[in-house]
Write an enzyme that holds these catalytic residues in place. Structure first.
Site, mmCIF file in Angstrom:
data_model
loop_
_atom_site.group_PDB
_atom_site.id
_atom_site.type_symbol
_atom_site.label_atom_id
_atom_site.label_comp_id
_atom_site.label_asym_id
_atom_site.label_seq_id
_atom_site.Cartn_x
_atom_site.Cartn_y
_atom_site.Cartn_z
ATOM 1 N N HIS A 35 0.831 -1.213 0.000
ATOM 2 C CA HIS A 35 0.000 0.000 0.000
ATOM 3 C C HIS A 35 0.865 1.263 0.000
ATOM 4 O O HIS A 35 0.461 2.305 0.488
ATOM 5 C CB HIS A 35 -0.989 0.002 1.176
ATOM 6 C CG HIS A 35 -2.088 -0.997 0.982
ATOM 7 N ND1 HIS A 35 -3.322 -0.673 0.481
ATOM 8 C CD2 HIS A 35 -2.120 -2.343 1.186
ATOM 9 C CE1 HIS A 35 -4.077 -1.767 0.403
ATOM 10 N NE2 HIS A 35 -3.364 -2.794 0.819
ATOM 11 N N SER A 68 -11.409 -17.967 -22.960
ATOM 12 C CA SER A 68 -10.558 -18.239 -21.802
ATOM 13 C C SER A 68 -10.857 -19.641 -21.303
ATOM 14 O O SER A 68 -12.033 -19.991 -21.106
ATOM 15 C CB SER A 68 -10.848 -17.209 -20.706
ATOM 16 O OG SER A 68 -10.505 -17.750 -19.453
ATOM 17 N N GLU A 155 -7.123 -1.080 -15.754
ATOM 18 C CA GLU A 155 -7.673 -1.561 -14.471
ATOM 19 C C GLU A 155 -8.393 -0.437 -13.719
ATOM 20 O O GLU A 155 -9.478 -0.621 -13.186
ATOM 21 C CB GLU A 155 -6.538 -2.146 -13.622
ATOM 22 C CG GLU A 155 -6.979 -2.583 -12.257
ATOM 23 C CD GLU A 155 -6.617 -4.015 -11.917
ATOM 24 O OE1 GLU A 155 -5.875 -4.653 -12.679
ATOM 25 O OE2 GLU A 155 -7.085 -4.493 -10.876
ATOM 26 N N ASP A 167 1.512 -3.891 -9.553
ATOM 27 C CA ASP A 167 1.292 -5.224 -10.125
ATOM 28 C C ASP A 167 1.621 -5.259 -11.615
ATOM 29 O O ASP A 167 2.252 -6.198 -12.110
ATOM 30 C CB ASP A 167 -0.159 -5.659 -9.898
ATOM 31 C CG ASP A 167 -0.529 -5.647 -8.424
ATOM 32 O OD1 ASP A 167 0.386 -5.594 -7.587
ATOM 33 O OD2 ASP A 167 -1.729 -5.676 -8.121
HETATM 34 C C1 GLA Z 1 -2.976 -4.516 -4.817
HETATM 35 C C2 GLA Z 1 -2.861 -3.364 -5.822
HETATM 36 C C3 GLA Z 1 -1.460 -2.766 -5.836
HETATM 37 C C4 GLA Z 1 -0.971 -2.444 -4.429
HETATM 38 C C5 GLA Z 1 -1.226 -3.610 -3.489
HETATM 39 C C6 GLA Z 1 -0.910 -3.274 -2.060
HETATM 40 O O1 GLA Z 1 -2.192 -5.584 -5.242
HETATM 41 O O2 GLA Z 1 -3.190 -3.818 -7.118
HETATM 42 O O3 GLA Z 1 -1.434 -1.635 -6.671
HETATM 43 O O4 GLA Z 1 -1.572 -1.271 -3.962
HETATM 44 O O5 GLA Z 1 -2.559 -4.078 -3.535
HETATM 45 O O6 GLA Z 1 0.436 -3.030 -1.898
#
Ligand code: GLA
Length: 376
Positions: A35, A68, A155, A167
């Site tokens: 986070h 898929s 996203e 991510d």
């Molecule tokens: C999810 C979100 C990321 C990040 C994490 C927490 O995976 O997609 O962007 O904020 O939570 O670190």
């Protein structure tokens, strides 16, 4: 069977011809820095060997047909709004358009071995594999350094999940044997060698299989609190808080104080982790992981009983450190362990889960892998 053979087989049985190309992109775990991404801070993820594969061939019209293996079929045109899992595919088409790349119409087939709903970024893996396939089909000159923002936009703005950049960055940019040290403000990155097998160590991933409840709403709520706190403190983002004590004194509610304390201390733990890794002292990462977990549990309040139990059981079984990874409210724990103790630590966690009558956890050892790539 390799991922390429599998997805090519699915493509052929669906469309009666071989695909023009195959791209794959991995899921990820985050070693530390949770986070922090949407607070313009630091993260240190590495890519998993688990990948999503997308086989694709162009078609003449701007239409997309997607099959898929796990989810079934959808078809859409550029003007249609697509929901459910198809939003991750249609969102990439849309976000590419916003970035000035007209994705060609295509037939796509998707297979994946990234566990879903486990906080291992199966959605980023899907977005980034689709992105790779479409950019390649388009023959577009779009440097990979721009891909994370485009996939994140899909996203955030198409799917509607207000996530940070971690991510999608991990799924595109990670390098085998390395963790990705990313500054989420400047997007500067360093590949930090993370060949912990050479030190006789391993990262055990424990999937708690705890159902992700309210994760979306809680995530958005944490993000809002951070943004509001940054405003109150007069900084662009919590990454800019230099004096934690002074900042805490300026906030008048306890919840904001806790959230800020997590973000500021977690950013520092990422920097400390990178420093000890650079010194070659991998075991020293353990206490930083455990401190990160305590901060997520007590200050950010994003853990659940299964996750806390997994961390405690792993530590009691001799792990050097353990922490939840990902957005929270379920998902996975990482434990830094002696490479030869995987079975013992996994058994200890399974015993603790049985005692609490939790679902049986799933464990595996994670090797840092490479990011999105053309595979066939
Ligand atoms: C999810 C979100 C990321 C990040 C994490 C927490 O995976 O997609 O962007 O904020 O939570 O670190």
């Amino acid at each position: 069977m390799t991922a390429v053979d599998r997805v090519s087989g699915v493509f052929e049985s669906q469309y009666g011809e071989a695909p023009a190309l195959v791209w794959t992109a991995p899921g990820r775990v985050n070693l530390i820095g949770e986070h922090t991404d949407y607070n313009d801070g630091f993260v240190l993820p590495f890519a998993l060997p688990h990948r999503t594969a997308v086989a694709a061939s162009p078609v003449d019209s701007r239409e997309w047909t997607v099959f898929s293996e796990g989810m079934g079929s959808i078809a859409f045109t550029a003007s249609e709004r697509v929901g459910d899992w198809g939003a991750y595919v249609a969102g990439v088409v849309w976000a590419l358009g916003e970035a000035g790349v007209e994705a060609p119409g295509a037939r796509l087939a998707i297979t994946s071995d990234v566990p879903e709903g486990a906080g291992l970024s199966s959605s980023a893996a899907l977005e980034c594999a689709v992105l790779g396939a479409l950019v390649d089909l388009a023959g577009a000159d779009l440097p990979i350094s721009r891909w994370p923002r485009i996939a994140q936009r899909a996203e955030n703005e198409y799917v509607g999940a207000p996530t940070g950049i971690m991510d999608q960055s991990a799924s595109t940019l990670c390098r085998e044997g390395h963790a990705l040290f990313l500054d989420c403000r400047s997007l500067d990155m360093k590949h930090i060698p993370f060949d912990i097998g050479a030190d006789g160590l391993a990262i055990l991933v424990i999937d708690s299989r705890a159902p992700h409840q309210h994760a979306g709403g809680e995530y958005a709520d944490r993000r809002r609190t951070c943004e509001q706190a940054a405003k109150t403190l007069g900084v662009a983002a919590l990454r800019d808080v230099d004096d934690l004590a002074a900042a805490l004194a300026k906030l008048d509610d306890e919840v904001s104080r806790k959230r800020v304390r997590h973000v500021v201390t977690e950013n520092q733990r990422v920097l400390d982790t990178v420093a000890v890794l650079r010194e070659g002292d991998v075991r020293a990462v353990g206490p930083l992981m455990t401190a990160s977990h305590a901060s997520m549990r007590d200050d950010y309040e994003i853990t659940v009983p299964e996750i806390d139990t997994a961390v405690e059981a792993a530590l009691a079984a001799g792990a050097y450190g353990a922490r939840m990874t990902g957005g929270g409210f379920g998902g996975c724990v990482l434990a830094l362990i002696d490479a030869d103790s995987g079975d013992r630590v996994a058994a200890a966690v399974a015993d603790a889960f049985a005692e609490h009558k939790f679902r049986e956890p799933v464990t595996f050892v994670a090797h840092p892998s490479g990011g999105a790539a053309r595979a066939g």
